[in-house]
Design an enzyme around this catalytic site. Structure first.
Site, PDB file in Angstrom:
ATOM      1  N   ASP A   1       0.130  -7.064   4.720  1.00  0.00           N
ATOM      2  CA  ASP A   1      -0.592  -8.345   4.813  1.00  0.00           C
ATOM      3  C   ASP A   1       0.312  -9.523   5.170  1.00  0.00           C
ATOM      4  O   ASP A   1      -0.043 -10.356   5.996  1.00  0.00           O
ATOM      5  CB  ASP A   1      -1.325  -8.648   3.494  1.00  0.00           C
ATOM      6  CG  ASP A   1      -2.548  -7.746   3.298  1.00  0.00           C
ATOM      7  OD1 ASP A   1      -2.958  -7.076   4.270  1.00  0.00           O
ATOM      8  OD2 ASP A   1      -3.087  -7.715   2.181  1.00  0.00           O
TER       9      ASP A   1
ATOM     10  N   ASP B   1       1.770  -6.624  -4.525  1.00  0.00           N
ATOM     11  CA  ASP B   1       0.934  -6.637  -3.329  1.00  0.00           C
ATOM     12  C   ASP B   1       1.460  -7.833  -2.527  1.00  0.00           C
ATOM     13  O   ASP B   1       1.727  -8.899  -3.095  1.00  0.00           O
ATOM     14  CB  ASP B   1      -0.521  -6.869  -3.737  1.00  0.00           C
ATOM     15  CG  ASP B   1      -1.475  -6.806  -2.559  1.00  0.00           C
ATOM     16  OD1 ASP B   1      -2.351  -5.935  -2.555  1.00  0.00           O
ATOM     17  OD2 ASP B   1      -1.347  -7.651  -1.634  1.00  0.00           O
TER      18      ASP B   1
ATOM     19  N   SER C   1       0.254 -10.008  -0.866  1.00  0.00           N
ATOM     20  CA  SER C   1      -0.507 -11.260  -0.940  1.00  0.00           C
ATOM     21  C   SER C   1       0.148 -12.198  -1.949  1.00  0.00           C
ATOM     22  O   SER C   1      -0.075 -13.407  -1.915  1.00  0.00           O
ATOM     23  CB  SER C   1      -1.945 -10.986  -1.380  1.00  0.00           C
ATOM     24  OG  SER C   1      -2.500 -10.007  -0.556  1.00  0.00           O
TER      25      SER C   1
ATOM     26  N   THR D   1       0.808  -1.225   0.000  1.00  0.00           N
ATOM     27  CA  THR D   1       0.000   0.000   0.000  1.00  0.00           C
ATOM     28  C   THR D   1       0.835   1.266   0.000  1.00  0.00           C
ATOM     29  O   THR D   1       0.488   2.249  -0.653  1.00  0.00           O
ATOM     30  CB  THR D   1      -0.890   0.022   1.262  1.00  0.00           C
ATOM     31  OG1 THR D   1      -1.674  -1.150   1.256  1.00  0.00           O
ATOM     32  CG2 THR D   1      -1.804   1.220   1.280  1.00  0.00           C
TER      33      THR D   1
HETATM   34  N1  ASP Z   1      -2.570  -5.643   0.405  1.00  0.00           N
HETATM   35  C1  ASP Z   1      -1.505  -4.807   0.854  1.00  0.00           C
HETATM   36  C2  ASP Z   1      -0.227  -5.621   0.862  1.00  0.00           C
HETATM   37  O1  ASP Z   1      -0.010  -6.368   1.781  1.00  0.00           O
HETATM   38  C3  ASP Z   1      -1.778  -4.242   2.197  1.00  0.00           C
HETATM   39  C4  ASP Z   1      -0.715  -3.341   2.749  1.00  0.00           C
HETATM   40  O2  ASP Z   1       0.253  -2.989   2.108  1.00  0.00           O
HETATM   41  O3  ASP Z   1      -0.836  -2.946   3.910  1.00  0.00           O
HETATM   42  O4  ASP Z   1       0.548  -5.532  -0.042  1.00  0.00           O
END
Ligand code: ASP
Length: 342
Positions: free
Chosen positions: A92, A59, A61, A15
């Protein structure tokens, strides 16, 4: 005394560097170098900051062991040139990556600080700037010319934690991480206040070594009321699995049904290692405290003690790659290697 440190910023994605897609409204990865140009605060820091980025930021994930190895390689290549490293990563799976790096770096003598944010750095209410600026300051902390932090840390919302003790606990609040079994290493208020007695000692004797072999032939099985025998038999019959993390109740308790205990015990006799980790976010496994964990102890299940699931996964992949005998594996897993368990 050197107070100005050379810091390498490694952007992997998340993010912190994302922007909103005008069409879909979803957050997506963006060119971080462009964003960095727009953070004047960084120019005010006394440290020299260089940055490198994943060619294609992700990301988190989509994080996987191949990327853990890539990050470790980026640090290894630059280890002698910089005093500290800040890894920008999605929140994440940050605890998994940071835990993995903690095992991969043996005799670490410099700080590797993971951070990220809940809101993109370009957002008006962003938490990214504080997280980024303070992480750089932490990575640059030196005393008598030596780094103060010599371990893998995770900094988020005014607290630096030992990375392999953390878990993401909140998807909404800025305080996204917790370290239930180990207090923060540092708190950021008007001053940066370091809890020195909690720091992992820097190893002056051993040479820094990076372990880049990991074995991902593992499974994570969470115990829950109503586990179906046929489904479990199917899962356990999968021969490729070399290690299982069993997420148990409370202090390491699980159903005592004969079929379930037999499944575990047959897997262990085939050479599969089974590690008992509690599904509670705080506290420790203590096999034998209740009757419902005696059976696990008897058949040779390894105790994860107070390790987090994230660190257990990383430690399992790290140790499985070393081809240890089950007995040696048990002894080493039950020993704290990087401060991940008490
Ligand atoms: N979906 C994002 C990630 O983990 C969430 C974040 O960055 O906080 O890359």
């Amino acid at each position: 005394m050197k107070t100005k440190a050379d810091i390498l910023l490694i952007y992997t994605g998340g993010t912190i560097g994302m922007v909103k897609d005008a069409e879909t409204g979803s957050l997506k990865a963006f060119n971080f170098d462009d964003l960095l140009q727009n953070i004047p605060e960084l120019k005010l820091l006394e440290h020299t900051i260089d940055s490198v980025s994943f060619e294609k930021p992700i990301d988190s994930s989509n994080m996987r062991p191949a990327f853990w190895i890539k990050i470790a390689g980026m640090i290894e290549e630059n280890y002698d040139r910089y005093d500290g490293f800040v890894v920008l990563h999605g929140s994440d799976t940050m605890s998994y990556t940071a835990s993995a790096l903690s095992f991969m770096f043996e005799n670490l003598g410099k700080p590797i600080i993971f951070t990220g944010s809940q809101l993109p750095i370009g957002d008006l209410r962003t938490d990214a700037k504080e997280n980024l600026v303070t992480s750089i300051q932490i990575a640059g902390l030196q005393e008598k010319g030596k780094p103060v932090i010599t371990e893998v840390g995770l900094y988020f919302e005014y607290k630096l934690y030992r990375a392999n003790r953390t878990t993401k606990i909140n998807a909404e609040y800025f305080e996204a991480f917790a370290s239930m079994n180990y207090p923060p290493l540092l708190e950021s208020g008007v001053h940066l206040s370091v809890n020195r007695s909690l720091l992992w000692p820097s190893s002056e004797k051993g040479k820094m070594k990076v372990h880049k072999k990991l074995n991902d032939e593992i499974a994570l099985i969470k115990v829950y009321p109503g586990m179906n025998r046929k489904v479990m038999e199917h899962l356990f019959s999968f021969m490729e699995v070399k290690g299982i993390i069993l997420e148990t109740y409370g202090t390491g308790n699980a159903p005592t049904d004969e079929w379930f205990v037999n499944l575990l015990s047959q897997a262990i006799s085939r050479g599969v290692v089974v590690v008992n980790v509690t599904q509670c976010i705080g506290g420790s496994v203590n096999m034998g405290q209740y009757e419902t964990s005696n059976q696990l102890k008897r058949i040779g299940v390894v105790s994860g003690k107070d390790i987090t699931v994230e660190a257990a996964i990383a430690k399992l992949m790290y140790l499985l790659a070393k081809d240890l005998s089950p007995k040696v594996f048990k002894t080493i897993f039950e020993t704290s290697l990087r401060g991940e368990m008490n």
